[in-house]
Motif scaffolding. Structure first.
Motif, mmCIF file in Angstrom:
data_model
loop_
_atom_site.group_PDB
_atom_site.id
_atom_site.type_symbol
_atom_site.label_atom_id
_atom_site.label_comp_id
_atom_site.label_asym_id
_atom_site.label_seq_id
_atom_site.Cartn_x
_atom_site.Cartn_y
_atom_site.Cartn_z
ATOM 1 N N ASP A 83 0.837 -1.205 0.000
ATOM 2 C CA ASP A 83 0.000 0.000 0.000
ATOM 3 C C ASP A 83 0.867 1.248 0.000
ATOM 4 O O ASP A 83 0.558 2.248 -0.667
ATOM 5 N N GLY A 84 1.949 1.213 0.756
ATOM 6 C CA GLY A 84 2.868 2.343 0.801
ATOM 7 C C GLY A 84 4.044 2.182 -0.139
ATOM 8 O O GLY A 84 4.406 3.111 -0.871
ATOM 9 N N ILE A 85 4.638 0.999 -0.148
ATOM 10 C CA ILE A 85 5.810 0.744 -0.990
ATOM 11 C C ILE A 85 5.460 0.887 -2.468
ATOM 12 O O ILE A 85 6.188 1.508 -3.242
ATOM 13 N N GLY A 86 4.339 0.286 -2.863
ATOM 14 C CA GLY A 86 3.931 0.367 -4.268
ATOM 15 C C GLY A 86 3.665 1.795 -4.697
ATOM 16 O O GLY A 86 3.965 2.193 -5.826
ATOM 17 N N ARG A 87 3.109 2.581 -3.787
ATOM 18 C CA ARG A 87 2.817 3.994 -4.074
ATOM 19 C C ARG A 87 4.116 4.741 -4.419
ATOM 20 O O ARG A 87 4.178 5.487 -5.388
ATOM 21 N N ARG A 88 5.146 4.550 -3.613
ATOM 22 C CA ARG A 88 6.394 5.277 -3.838
ATOM 23 C C ARG A 88 7.146 4.745 -5.058
ATOM 24 O O ARG A 88 7.719 5.530 -5.828
ATOM 25 N N PHE A 89 7.134 3.433 -5.268
ATOM 26 C CA PHE A 89 7.791 2.897 -6.457
ATOM 27 C C PHE A 89 7.086 3.367 -7.732
ATOM 28 O O PHE A 89 7.715 3.491 -8.786
ATOM 29 N N THR A 90 5.786 3.645 -7.637
ATOM 30 C CA THR A 90 5.067 4.197 -8.779
ATOM 31 C C THR A 90 5.599 5.586 -9.116
ATOM 32 O O THR A 90 5.718 5.947 -10.292
ATOM 33 N N ASP A 91 5.930 6.375 -8.084
ATOM 34 C CA ASP A 91 6.547 7.685 -8.326
ATOM 35 C C ASP A 91 7.866 7.527 -9.073
ATOM 36 O O ASP A 91 8.141 8.257 -10.038
ATOM 37 N N PRO A 135 12.357 10.854 -7.660
ATOM 38 C CA PRO A 135 11.175 11.428 -8.329
ATOM 39 C C PRO A 135 10.960 12.894 -7.971
ATOM 40 O O PRO A 135 11.150 13.309 -6.827
ATOM 41 N N THR A 136 10.578 13.662 -8.960
ATOM 42 C CA THR A 136 10.341 15.093 -8.757
ATOM 43 C C THR A 136 8.894 15.393 -8.380
ATOM 44 O O THR A 136 8.572 16.524 -8.026
ATOM 45 N N ALA A 137 8.028 14.393 -8.472
ATOM 46 C CA ALA A 137 6.615 14.606 -8.146
ATOM 47 C C ALA A 137 5.980 13.277 -7.782
ATOM 48 O O ALA A 137 6.484 12.207 -8.133
ATOM 49 N N SER A 138 4.871 13.352 -7.064
ATOM 50 C CA SER A 138 4.098 12.164 -6.742
ATOM 51 C C SER A 138 2.972 12.013 -7.763
ATOM 52 O O SER A 138 2.432 13.001 -8.258
ATOM 53 N N VAL A 139 2.642 10.779 -8.069
ATOM 54 C CA VAL A 139 1.583 10.510 -9.041
ATOM 55 C C VAL A 139 0.512 9.663 -8.363
ATOM 56 O O VAL A 139 0.778 8.991 -7.363
ATOM 57 N N PRO A 140 -0.712 9.685 -8.873
ATOM 58 C CA PRO A 140 -1.778 8.865 -8.286
ATOM 59 C C PRO A 140 -1.400 7.389 -8.303
ATOM 60 O O PRO A 140 -0.805 6.904 -9.264
ATOM 61 N N PHE A 141 -1.738 6.691 -7.236
ATOM 62 C CA PHE A 141 -1.416 5.271 -7.148
ATOM 63 C C PHE A 141 -2.682 4.445 -7.045
ATOM 64 O O PHE A 141 -3.573 4.743 -6.252
ATOM 65 N N LYS A 142 -2.724 3.415 -7.852
ATOM 66 C CA LYS A 142 -3.788 2.430 -7.753
ATOM 67 C C LYS A 142 -3.182 1.082 -8.108
ATOM 68 O O LYS A 142 -2.635 0.909 -9.199
ATOM 69 N N SER A 143 -3.258 0.152 -7.163
ATOM 70 C CA SER A 143 -2.712 -1.172 -7.425
ATOM 71 C C SER A 143 -3.489 -1.827 -8.564
ATOM 72 O O SER A 143 -4.724 -1.772 -8.609
ATOM 73 N N TYR A 144 -2.765 -2.456 -9.473
ATOM 74 C CA TYR A 144 -3.424 -3.084 -10.617
ATOM 75 C C TYR A 144 -4.175 -4.347 -10.219
ATOM 76 O O TYR A 144 -5.123 -4.744 -10.874
ATOM 77 N N GLU A 145 -3.722 -4.956 -9.129
ATOM 78 C CA GLU A 145 -4.442 -6.101 -8.578
ATOM 79 C C GLU A 145 -4.429 -5.984 -7.055
ATOM 80 O O GLU A 145 -3.400 -5.687 -6.460
ATOM 81 N N THR A 146 -5.574 -6.229 -6.448
ATOM 82 C CA THR A 146 -5.676 -6.219 -4.992
ATOM 83 C C THR A 146 -6.521 -7.412 -4.567
ATOM 84 O O THR A 146 -7.633 -7.589 -5.061
ATOM 85 N N HIS A 147 -5.959 -8.218 -3.661
ATOM 86 C CA HIS A 147 -6.679 -9.397 -3.174
ATOM 87 C C HIS A 147 -6.867 -9.294 -1.664
ATOM 88 O O HIS A 147 -5.940 -8.931 -0.941
#
Length: 248
Positions: free
Chosen positions: A69-77, A227-239
């Protein structure tokens, strides 16, 4: 003949002008190219496969438990900033056994065709004493990963588990020191549940993981500029926790 050889090598070296220093692998590649030219063989591309994999756009698969939830958000940035594509699959409550003995990982590898895999897994294994079985599960996950470059982000501590170092050490031993980021003793601000890190803490966690990935002695290198900015995060799969997956 020696003079011609030096001239030819110098011309070939111009193709690598963006590389600050020649590694032994590149020098060996130049020697191979030189010999092919002498034999009249066609040279299709002087760029090395290693260079392409390390500096080009990556297809990143991120798998694991609720830490994503947190790690994926930052790696998306990081992915957005550096031109990578990223596919995150969060399985709440998942253990190493869940990912090892279901078809989830091979299905995702077939679907995403990742060039790099990030695994954040092991927190839900803390507190169990079947160390040998957990080690076998980690090895099965690595078998599915195969030759795809990867890193494993180790489990964070839980206040309900007095000592989880046996699991942490078992995962590290199976994965290897240079591919395992030890998170167990990391101090992190947690959410109200006392378990999950805040998004800010997760972001700093990932920032440190990326610094670790970019160290000179790292086995795998991919472009991960800050990263210079944050981007919206949505996991492509959530179980959900109740999800069982399809058994192998």
């Amino acid at each position: 003949m020696k003079k011609n050889r030096l001239i030819l090598l110098a011309l070939i070296a111009m193709c690598f002008a963006t590389i600050e220093g020649y590694s032994q692998d590149i020098l060996d590649s130049l020697e191979i190219i030189y010999n092919k030219v002498l034999n009249g063989e066609e040279i299709q591309n002087v760029a090395t496969e290693q260079e392409d994999n390390e500096n080009g756009s990556q297809s990143i698969l991120v798998i694991g438990d609720s830490t994503l939830d947190g790690i994926g958000r930052r790696f998306t940035d990081y992915a957005s900033c550096n031109g990578h594509t990223i596919f995150t699959s969060i399985w709440y409550g998942a253990t190493t056994k869940d990912w090892a003995y279901t078809t989830e990982l091979p299905r995702l590898i077939k679907k995403v065709k990742p060039t790099f895999i990030i695994i954040s897994l092991g927190t839900n294994d803390l507190g169990y004493n079947d160390i040998s079985a957990r080690t076998d599960a980690v090895k099965e996950i690595l078998r599915e990963v195969g030759d795809i470059p990867y890193i494993w982000i180790g489990p964070m501590s839980l206040r309900t588990v007095r000592d989880g170092t046996k699991i942490v050490n078992a995962i590290r031993d199976a994965v290897g020191e240079n591919l395992f980021f030890d998170s167990y003793h990391r101090k992190m601000t947690r959410l109200a549940d006392g378990i999950h890190p805040t998004f800010e803490a997760s972001a700093r966690w990932v920032d440190d993981v990326v610094k670790w990935m970019n160290r000179p002695e790292a086995i795998h290198h991919i472009t991960m500029n800050f990263p210079t900015a944050s981007v919206p995060f949505k996991s492509y799969e959530t179980h959900k926790n109740s999800y069982k997956g399809k058994r192998k």
